[in-house]
Design a protein around this motif. Structure first.
Motif, short mmCIF file in Angstrom:
data_model
loop_
_atom_site.label_atom_id
_atom_site.label_comp_id
_atom_site.label_asym_id
_atom_site.label_seq_id
_atom_site.Cartn_x
_atom_site.Cartn_y
_atom_site.Cartn_z
N ARG A 115 -34.49 41.24 137.17
CA ARG A 115 -35.92 40.98 137.04
C ARG A 115 -36.76 42.11 137.65
O ARG A 115 -37.67 42.62 137.00
N PRO A 116 -36.51 42.55 138.90
CA PRO A 116 -37.27 43.70 139.41
C PRO A 116 -37.08 44.96 138.58
O PRO A 116 -38.02 45.73 138.39
N TRP A 164 -52.86 46.79 135.69
CA TRP A 164 -52.46 46.18 136.94
C TRP A 164 -51.43 47.07 137.62
O TRP A 164 -50.77 47.88 136.97
N LEU A 165 -51.27 46.89 138.92
CA LEU A 165 -50.38 47.75 139.69
C LEU A 165 -49.16 47.02 140.22
O LEU A 165 -48.05 47.55 140.17
N ALA A 171 -49.88 52.02 148.25
CA ALA A 171 -48.86 53.03 147.98
C ALA A 171 -48.76 53.33 146.49
O ALA A 171 -48.63 54.49 146.08
N THR A 172 -48.82 52.29 145.65
CA THR A 172 -48.76 52.51 144.20
C THR A 172 -49.97 53.29 143.72
O THR A 172 -49.84 54.19 142.86
N ARG A 214 -39.39 48.98 134.84
CA ARG A 214 -39.30 49.70 133.57
C ARG A 214 -40.60 49.58 132.78
O ARG A 214 -40.99 50.51 132.06
N LEU A 215 -41.29 48.48 132.92
CA LEU A 215 -42.56 48.29 132.23
C LEU A 215 -43.73 48.94 132.94
O LEU A 215 -44.82 49.03 132.37
N GLY A 216 -43.54 49.39 134.18
CA GLY A 216 -44.62 50.04 134.91
C GLY A 216 -45.19 49.25 136.06
O GLY A 216 -46.20 49.67 136.65
N TRP A 217 -44.59 48.13 136.42
CA TRP A 217 -45.04 47.33 137.55
C TRP A 217 -44.34 47.80 138.83
O TRP A 217 -43.27 48.41 138.78
#
Length: 644
Positions: free
Chosen positions: A498-499, A474-475, A534-535, A504-507
């Motif tokens: 939270r963001p 997922w992106l 963009a991602t 850090r996990l890749g989201w």
């Protein structure tokens, strides 16, 4: 009705239009009566949240600078107050070899060293050797307190004005300290001493952490960690968990109660996976965890022997030697409390007899803490967990092992066979926010892939959004200001931590406000689509850059064809034609390139690597390579008389 007629609304759509008008009128009434709702500005709130995150980062950086400044000031002051200790440190720093052991150096220069490095990390067994008697520190932090007893930690506890004891209720139990290289004998379970953590909880106030700080994939764990209320899942769509089944057996002595705790086939397979990882995946840290002590001992020996099969790969050898912040390690699960690596190979060890019989004897799992250690071992991998075993879950009698610690082994094998927790099983929580459900449907209409409440246990995001061209992950993580947002402790946790955790996990996190989504969902859909685009563009650029940096194999150079000078006569033409193959072969051997020398001139030969000319070869007089009958007749004429 005039509006319906002007827009040509079909009769079957009139009820939905009327319901929409009714809800819109309610919204207008709320805005008229509630100025807080009427003055809502989602863009301004997002801007304020971004500013808060930026100021938080600036604050962290400036706080670190202030701490370093205080440490430097105190270090200079201590250096002036203790010149002998300062001179000793300077002298030791200038030595090329023959340094004092750290324990001896710390005893001689403890005041200056303590100012230069205020934090000292040391094993509780070595505290008495490093710190002089009577030395006190402000705070003693004892980590992994479940693995040590009070007697083992008393030397550290007695030196602290304040004490912080850290441990997990399901952590490993204390074990006897040993310095031998052999396997650990199975001790009496009743002889296990109580842990420092258990003793501390009885006399000290306790605080449980509810925030999940690590970046591992919780779907790999056999059981989600208990007590965690704020976590996030990995963006990988399918957890990287598999069972690597190996065919192998082992024998036991007849008439004994011994267990099969290792098989040669499983040891060889684990060593093979380790060597393959060292060759091709050194960017990911690795650990091998075993359920039995014999298996750990044999894998260490196998890896040590396998280093010789690396064909001179120095980088792979350094990886296996344990170089780096998170070095490669082989350990039994009871000894891996607190360990965390990108990839973990979990070797079961237990196997079948040559007749295919499973003995159902698992002594290590039945020891105190054995079940907890097995469960915790599945939560030691950030990205990938590989279970290596000669057994499958169907080989074990689940009814026979029920209500025993060894019953977890059946669950582990079944968990690995299923590949962890997949989408469509227990990952999606029942019931969701209607507004977020509507947003998900709109995003699917835009051609994106969406899953609601993606994750396991407390590790979830409200909407996981991806792109059809990226099938493995997922992106974007879309979250609202609903109950989950309100449950976070404080503004900093909601809009900063939270963001940061998701990134850090890749989201790529996106926050949508319910009021904006209710008023007009179209701008929120545009924001999410733009974030996905963009991602995706940034990810494609990273992949292209990584491919560009990969070394390409050099193309083999074309072999030059040696040429022969043009002959001056017919006889020379015939001789050149006859000698061409052998001359070309000789030129390739000694490195000759270019034209051969013309008649009457000495041929120029390129020197070999040993700087040897053509005349210095082992070819003797009368042994010049030629071909044809003329050459044979010449040899007959030149043969000495004694060569009969």
């Amino acid at each position: 009705m005039d509006d319906f007629a002007a827009r040509g609304v079909a009769a079957e759509h009139v009820p939905a239009e009327v319901e929409h008008v009714w809800w819109a009128s309610l919204g207008q009434e709320i805005r008229a009566r509630d100025p807080r709702y009427a003055n809502h500005d989602g863009g301004a709130l997002r801007l304020a949240a971004d500013q808060l995150a930026g100021l938080d980062e600036v604050g962290r950086t400036s706080d670190a600078g202030r701490v370093r400044a205080v440490v430097d000031r105190r270090a200079r002051q201590r250096a002036r107050e203790h010149p002998r200790q300062t001179d000793l440190l300077h002298a030791q720093a200038g030595l090329g070899h023959g340094h004092l052991p750290f324990a001896a150096l710390h005893r001689e220069a403890d005041r200056v060293i303590g100012a230069l490095r205020p934090c000292l990390a040391v094993s509780p067994y070595a505290v008495a050797q490093v710190l002089a008697p009577g030395t006190a520190v402000d705070v003693v932090v004892l980590d992994d307190a479940t693995t040590v007893s009070v007697a083992e930690a008393v030397s550290a506890l007695s030196r602290g004005r304040q004490t912080l004891v850290i441990g997990r209720p399901d952590g490993a139990v204390p074990s006897a300290f040993r310095a031998s290289a052999g396997t650990r004998p199975v001790t009496d379970p009743s002889a296990a001493p109580p842990s420092l953590y258990a003793a501390a909880t009885a006399v000290l106030p306790e605080r449980r952490l509810a925030w999940w700080h690590t970046d591992l994939d919780a779907r790999l764990a056999l059981l989600p960690p208990e007590g965690i209320t704020h976590g996030a899942p990995s963006p990988l769509r399918v957890p990287a968990l598999r069972l690597d089944h190996v065919e192998g057996t082992a024998a036991v002595l007849p008439g004994t109660d011994s267990a099969i705790e290792w098989t040669a086939a499983e040891v060889a397979r684990v060593v093979e996976l380790v060597l393959e990882h060292a060759r091709h995946r050194r960017d990911q840290t690795l650990a091998v965890l075993t359920l039995t002590a014999d298996m750990a001992h044999l894998v260490r020996d196998g890896v040590r022997d396998g280093i010789g099969r690396l064909d001179g790969d120095v980088a792979a050898g350094e990886f296996l030697a344990g170089v780096g912040v998170e070095p490669f390690v082989v350990a039994q699960v009871e000894e891996a409390d607190g360990l965390l690596r990108d990839v973990v190979l979990l070797a079961v060890g237990y196997g079948r007899t040559p007749h295919g019989r499973v003995l159902h004897r698992f002594p290590a799992l039945n020891l105190p803490g054995g079940e907890a250690a097995l469960i915790a071992a599945t939560a030691r991998a950030r990205q990938e967990l590989v279970v290596v075993s000669t057994l499958r879950s169907g080989d074990l009698d689940a009814g026979r092992l029920r209500a025993t610690p060894a019953g977890r082994l059946v669950e582990l094998l079944a968990h690995a066979e299923a590949g962890g927790i997949h989408e469509g099983e227990s990952t999606t929580a029942q019931g969701g926010d209607p507004l977020m459900s509507y947003l998900a449907s709109r995003l699917r209409q835009e051609g994106l892939t969406v899953q609601a409440q993606m994750g396991v246990g407390p590790h979830r995001v409200e909407l996981a959004v991806g792109h059809p061209s990226v099938a493995d992950r997922w992106l974007v993580a879309v979250e609202s200001d609903g109950p989950g947002y309100a449950a976070l402790p404080g503004v900093r946790a909601r809009d900063v931590l939270r963001p940061r955790q998701l990134r850090r996990l890749g989201w790529e996190p996106i926050r949508v406000w319910s009021t904006d989504l209710y008023r007009d969902p179209a701008p929120e859909v545009v924001r999410v689509v733009a974030a996905v685009t963009a991602t995706l563009r940034a990810r494609n650029a990273q992949v292209a850059a990584a491919e560009a940096l990969e070394p390409k194999a050099p193309e083999p150079a074309a072999e030059p064809e040696p040429s022969v000078a043009e002959p001056n006569s017919a006889q020379e033409t015939e001789a050149a034609a006859e000698s061409k193959p052998t001359e070309a072969a000789k030129a390739s051997e000694v490195g000759e390139v270019g034209e051969a020398a013309k008649p009457g001139k000495r041929k120029k030969l390129k020197r070999s690597s040993a700087e040897r000319s053509a005349d210095d070869t082992d070819t003797g007089w009368g042994e010049r390579p030629r071909s044809g009958d003329e050459h044979d007749r010449w040899l007959e004429e030149q043969r000495p008389p004694h060569w009969e």
